[in-house]
Every structure is written in C-alpha cells, then in structure tokens.
Write a protein that holds these residues in place. Sequence first.
Motif, PDB file in Angstrom:
ATOM      1  N   LEU A 116       0.818  -1.181   0.109  1.00  0.00           N
ATOM      2  CA  LEU A 116      -0.116  -0.062  -0.099  1.00  0.00           C
ATOM      3  C   LEU A 116       0.708   1.295  -0.237  1.00  0.00           C
ATOM      4  N   THR A 117       2.067   1.262   0.699  1.00  0.00           N
ATOM      5  CA  THR A 117       2.723   2.483   0.873  1.00  0.00           C
ATOM      6  C   THR A 117       3.370   2.769  -0.574  1.00  0.00           C
ATOM      7  N   LYS A 118       3.947   1.826  -1.130  1.00  0.00           N
ATOM      8  CA  LYS A 118       4.430   1.718  -2.550  1.00  0.00           C
ATOM      9  C   LYS A 118       3.543   2.165  -3.646  1.00  0.00           C
ATOM     10  N   ALA A 119       2.185   1.665  -3.584  1.00  0.00           N
ATOM     11  CA  ALA A 119       1.119   2.201  -4.301  1.00  0.00           C
ATOM     12  C   ALA A 119       0.865   3.614  -3.972  1.00  0.00           C
ATOM     13  N   GLN A 120       0.730   4.130  -2.859  1.00  0.00           N
ATOM     14  CA  GLN A 120       0.428   5.290  -2.627  1.00  0.00           C
ATOM     15  C   GLN A 120       1.682   6.330  -3.148  1.00  0.00           C
ATOM     16  N   ASN A 121       2.858   5.912  -3.141  1.00  0.00           N
ATOM     17  CA  ASN A 121       3.917   6.808  -3.665  1.00  0.00           C
ATOM     18  C   ASN A 121       3.927   6.752  -5.032  1.00  0.00           C
ATOM     19  N   GLN A 122       3.431   5.747  -5.818  1.00  0.00           N
ATOM     20  CA  GLN A 122       3.587   5.748  -7.202  1.00  0.00           C
ATOM     21  C   GLN A 122       2.568   6.669  -8.019  1.00  0.00           C
ATOM     22  N   MET A 123       1.482   6.747  -6.886  1.00  0.00           N
ATOM     23  CA  MET A 123       0.315   7.774  -7.680  1.00  0.00           C
ATOM     24  C   MET A 123       1.217   9.109  -8.235  1.00  0.00           C
ATOM     25  N   HIS A 183      -8.433  14.134 -12.266  1.00  0.00           N
ATOM     26  CA  HIS A 183      -8.597  13.749 -10.755  1.00  0.00           C
ATOM     27  C   HIS A 183      -8.634  12.337 -10.734  1.00  0.00           C
ATOM     28  N   VAL A 184      -7.511  11.387 -10.119  1.00  0.00           N
ATOM     29  CA  VAL A 184      -7.458  10.149 -10.439  1.00  0.00           C
ATOM     30  C   VAL A 184      -7.782   9.683  -8.981  1.00  0.00           C
ATOM     31  N   GLU A 185      -8.626   8.779  -8.844  1.00  0.00           N
ATOM     32  CA  GLU A 185      -8.925   8.298  -7.621  1.00  0.00           C
ATOM     33  C   GLU A 185      -8.867   6.643  -7.527  1.00  0.00           C
ATOM     34  N   ALA A 186      -7.918   6.171  -6.661  1.00  0.00           N
ATOM     35  CA  ALA A 186      -7.739   4.898  -6.427  1.00  0.00           C
ATOM     36  C   ALA A 186      -8.160   4.190  -5.055  1.00  0.00           C
ATOM     37  N   GLU A 187      -8.993   3.389  -5.031  1.00  0.00           N
ATOM     38  CA  GLU A 187      -9.774   2.923  -3.620  1.00  0.00           C
ATOM     39  C   GLU A 187      -8.520   2.524  -2.936  1.00  0.00           C
ATOM     40  N   GLY A 202      -5.258   6.076  -2.731  1.00  0.00           N
ATOM     41  CA  GLY A 202      -5.092   7.753  -2.659  1.00  0.00           C
ATOM     42  C   GLY A 202      -5.909   8.326  -3.985  1.00  0.00           C
ATOM     43  N   THR A 203      -5.464   9.634  -4.222  1.00  0.00           N
ATOM     44  CA  THR A 203      -5.680  10.372  -5.265  1.00  0.00           C
ATOM     45  C   THR A 203      -4.588  11.158  -5.829  1.00  0.00           C
ATOM     46  N   LYS A 204      -4.766  11.652  -7.092  1.00  0.00           N
ATOM     47  CA  LYS A 204      -3.729  12.554  -7.917  1.00  0.00           C
ATOM     48  C   LYS A 204      -4.535  13.650  -8.589  1.00  0.00           C
ATOM     49  N   ILE A 205      -4.350  14.769  -8.467  1.00  0.00           N
ATOM     50  CA  ILE A 205      -4.783  15.832  -9.116  1.00  0.00           C
ATOM     51  C   ILE A 205      -3.793  16.473  -9.823  1.00  0.00           C
ATOM     52  N   ASP A 206      -4.003  16.832 -11.171  1.00  0.00           N
ATOM     53  CA  ASP A 206      -3.093  17.516 -12.142  1.00  0.00           C
ATOM     54  C   ASP A 206      -3.780  18.007 -13.101  1.00  0.00           C
TER      55      ASP A 206
END
Length: 113
Positions: free
Chosen positions: A3-10, A96-100, A103-107
Amino acid sequence: VDLTKAQNQMTEIKVVPNPYIAGAIWESRTIFGAGRGERKISFIHLPPKCIIRIFTISGVLVKTIEHDSSVFDGSESWDLISDDGMEIAYGVYIYHVEAEEVGTKIDKFAVIK
C-alpha cells in the motif's frame, strides 16, 4: 500489493502528450489521406483499478473514465470526447485520479491548436 509503494506511485501518473497539440505529426492520417486522424491522449502509470475524472478549469465535469486492467497495463487512452458525445474545446483541463484504498492524484493538461 504494498500500500505504501502504491501510494507513492500515484505521483508518477501523467498525461501524454501534454500539451496535446491538435493536428500534430503523431496523429495517424485517415484512410482517405485527407483530414485529421484519431485524436487521443493517454494517462500513464495508473494503478490497476481507478476512476479518472476530467474537469474544465471552472470545475465542470467533462468525462469519467473507469480504468480496470492488469497490473502490467497502467495506461488508459481517451479520445477527447466528453460524456455528452462532443469534442472538447481547446484549453486547460484538470484531471482527478481516485484509486480506492490507495489515494488520489490531481493535475492538469492542456489541449492547444
């Protein structure tokens, strides 16, 4: 999935090409040799399952894309057609990318003439 790695890859999620230039050389030609080919941008480095929402700069929702793929395919293409079936206008857009559970990414990205 870590999960931590997935959050960082956002943070690695991007739109290509950005800016999108209408009529650029990489657009394929039509089979008749005249006119523009397919218009599209791609979202890359996406998590396997996410929702992409695209908004105008004033906050109007233009398109919702549900991405659901294997771990090895982190990309999703969009033909620049809104949910209403219309070609989008030139300008700046917010995505806005939202992954359950990730996390999220906005750009932003631009579409220019």
